[in-house]
Design an enzyme around this catalytic site. Structure first.
Site, PDB file in Angstrom:
ATOM      1  N   LYS A  72      -4.576  -3.472   1.618  1.00  0.00           N
ATOM      2  CA  LYS A  72      -3.676  -3.770   2.730  1.00  0.00           C
ATOM      3  C   LYS A  72      -3.524  -5.282   2.920  1.00  0.00           C
ATOM      4  CE  LYS A  72      -1.959  -1.441   5.360  1.00  0.00           C
ATOM      5  NZ  LYS A  72      -0.579  -0.878   5.395  1.00  0.00           N
ATOM      6  N   ASN A 114      -0.025  -0.009  -1.330  1.00  0.00           N
ATOM      7  CA  ASN A 114      -0.180  -1.031  -0.298  1.00  0.00           C
ATOM      8  C   ASN A 114       0.101  -2.449  -0.769  1.00  0.00           C
ATOM      9  OD1 ASN A 114      -1.014   1.002   1.487  1.00  0.00           O
ATOM     10  ND2 ASN A 114      -3.157   0.780   0.880  1.00  0.00           N
ATOM     11  N   PRO A 161      13.235  -2.073  -6.866  1.00  0.00           N
ATOM     12  CA  PRO A 161      13.847  -2.515  -5.614  1.00  0.00           C
ATOM     13  C   PRO A 161      15.363  -2.387  -5.534  1.00  0.00           C
ATOM     14  CG  PRO A 161      13.324  -4.400  -6.981  1.00  0.00           C
ATOM     15  CD  PRO A 161      12.809  -3.194  -7.718  1.00  0.00           C
ATOM     16  N   TYR A 213      -9.693  -0.200   0.629  1.00  0.00           N
ATOM     17  CA  TYR A 213      -8.486   0.031   1.420  1.00  0.00           C
ATOM     18  C   TYR A 213      -8.070  -1.253   2.135  1.00  0.00           C
ATOM     19  CZ  TYR A 213      -5.632   1.401   5.419  1.00  0.00           C
ATOM     20  OH  TYR A 213      -4.638   1.477   6.357  1.00  0.00           O
ATOM     21  N   PHE A 256       2.816   9.592   9.322  1.00  0.00           N
ATOM     22  CA  PHE A 256       2.290   9.656  10.688  1.00  0.00           C
ATOM     23  C   PHE A 256       2.843   8.532  11.568  1.00  0.00           C
ATOM     24  CE2 PHE A 256      -1.605   8.297  13.284  1.00  0.00           C
ATOM     25  CZ  PHE A 256      -1.218   9.036  14.392  1.00  0.00           C
TER      26      PHE A 256
END
Length: 327
Positions: free
Chosen positions: A158, A104, A70, A154, A28
């Site tokens: 984060k 996250n 990575p 959450y 989004f």
């Protein structure tokens, strides 16, 4: 490494402002950020786990940082020499703490490892969340120095990612800035979000003459809602502003709106006759839950030269028009 799409040269006479790698470019916020970066003259190199529809002018590179490690991103950075990397990847609200920690926190650690190993150092713009802060009483704005004791899993996941980026910047390893976004709304909003659920229910086809039923948990919170286009313009500014290096910058509207007001505006944008049902589902939310949130955007104005320009009416209109087009 497989790239699909156009390819140019950073700073080329053709008008490019340089490549920008957007992680989570098919999500989004990532899609909106990519569109704003392209509009600002950048070449967009979209990175995501799975191929999805992206503009033909973007390059696309499939990559899973969590599973694959990575090394592939390090090779991409050294080969493409982007002016910036925007981390719009991550996991939104999920019932699984482990999934949120992977998306996250672990993903950010892999990203920082990739940047450490690269011979080229781009600006890193990491997109955090205002849910990383301790909830504040009504009337108290969230500033960059507000306490960071998140009330949710959450927010905690984060915060761990943002803290890793800030440590890397403080140690001189990464040229980074953290943008903590408030509640972003606009076209393509995730269907699992509150407004995404409302839009999905508004698209239902009731019996002739009957209203659409929209059923939600009780709407009693006030939140800071920022237009996705505004937030994306802040991302563009963050890729270019040296003064923001190593800083946290809050991005929001600077106002708090009752969630019911935003839902009503989305219903109005739909033009549908609606029966709105607020149902607890047999559960009672703890009284300690935060009912009010508003972001201080002074630092964004001073450091990035950015201020919100669009109101919630425009954002919900974009949201609804995109929802209608999706069916």
């Amino acid at each position: 490494m497989s790239l699909v799409g156009t390819q140019g040269v950073p700073g080329a006479p053709g008008g490019s402002s340089g490549r920008v790698v957007v992680l989570g470019a098919t999500g989004f916020v990532g899609r909106h950020a990519g569109a704003a970066l392209e509009a600002a003259g950048h070449e967009v190199l979209a990175v995501a786990r799975q191929a999805a529809k992206t503009p033909a002018s973007w390059q696309f590179c499939p990559m899973d940082l969590v599973k694959d490690g990575p090394a592939a991103l390090t090779r991409l950075i050294d080969a493409e020499r982007p002016v910036a990397v925007v981390n719009a990847a991550g996991v939104a609200w999920s019932s699984s703490v482990g999934v949120m920690r992977q998306g996250n926190q672990l993903l950010v650690e892999q990203l920082l490892a990739a940047l450490d190993a690269a011979s080229w150092q781009p600006r890193l713009v990491h997109l955090g969340s205002v849910h990383e802060y301790t909830p504040q009483p009504a009337g108290v704005l969230l500033a960059e120095d507000s306490p960071t004791r998140p009330a949710t899993d959450y927010g905690q996941s984060k915060l761990l990612g943002s803290q890793a980026v800030l440590r890397s910047a403080q140690e001189g390893r990464t040229n980074a800035v953290v943008l903590r976004l408030s509640n972003v709304i606009g076209s393509g909003i995730p269907p699992g979000s509150l407004l995404g659920r409302v839009a999905r229910q508004l698209l239902a086809r009731p019996a002739p003459g009957e209203p659409v039923t929209v059923q939600l948990s009780p709407l009693r919170s006030s939140r800071d809602f920022v237009d996705a286009k505004d937030a994306s313009e802040a991302v563009v500014a963050a890729t270019r502003t040296p003064r923001a290096r190593g800083r946290v910058v809050n991005i929001g509207s600077g106002t708090s709106l009752h969630v019911r007001t935003v839902v009503d505006r989305l219903i109005a944008a739909s033009g549908r006759a609606v029966r709105l049902v607020e149902d607890t589902g047999g559960t009672v939310r703890p009284a300690a839950d935060a009912d009010w949130m508003c972001v201080d955007v002074t630092a964004a104005r001073e450091l990035l030269g950015w201020s919100p320009r669009r109101g919630p009416e425009e954002a919900v209109r974009d949201l609804w028009e995109a929802a209608e087009c999706s069916v």
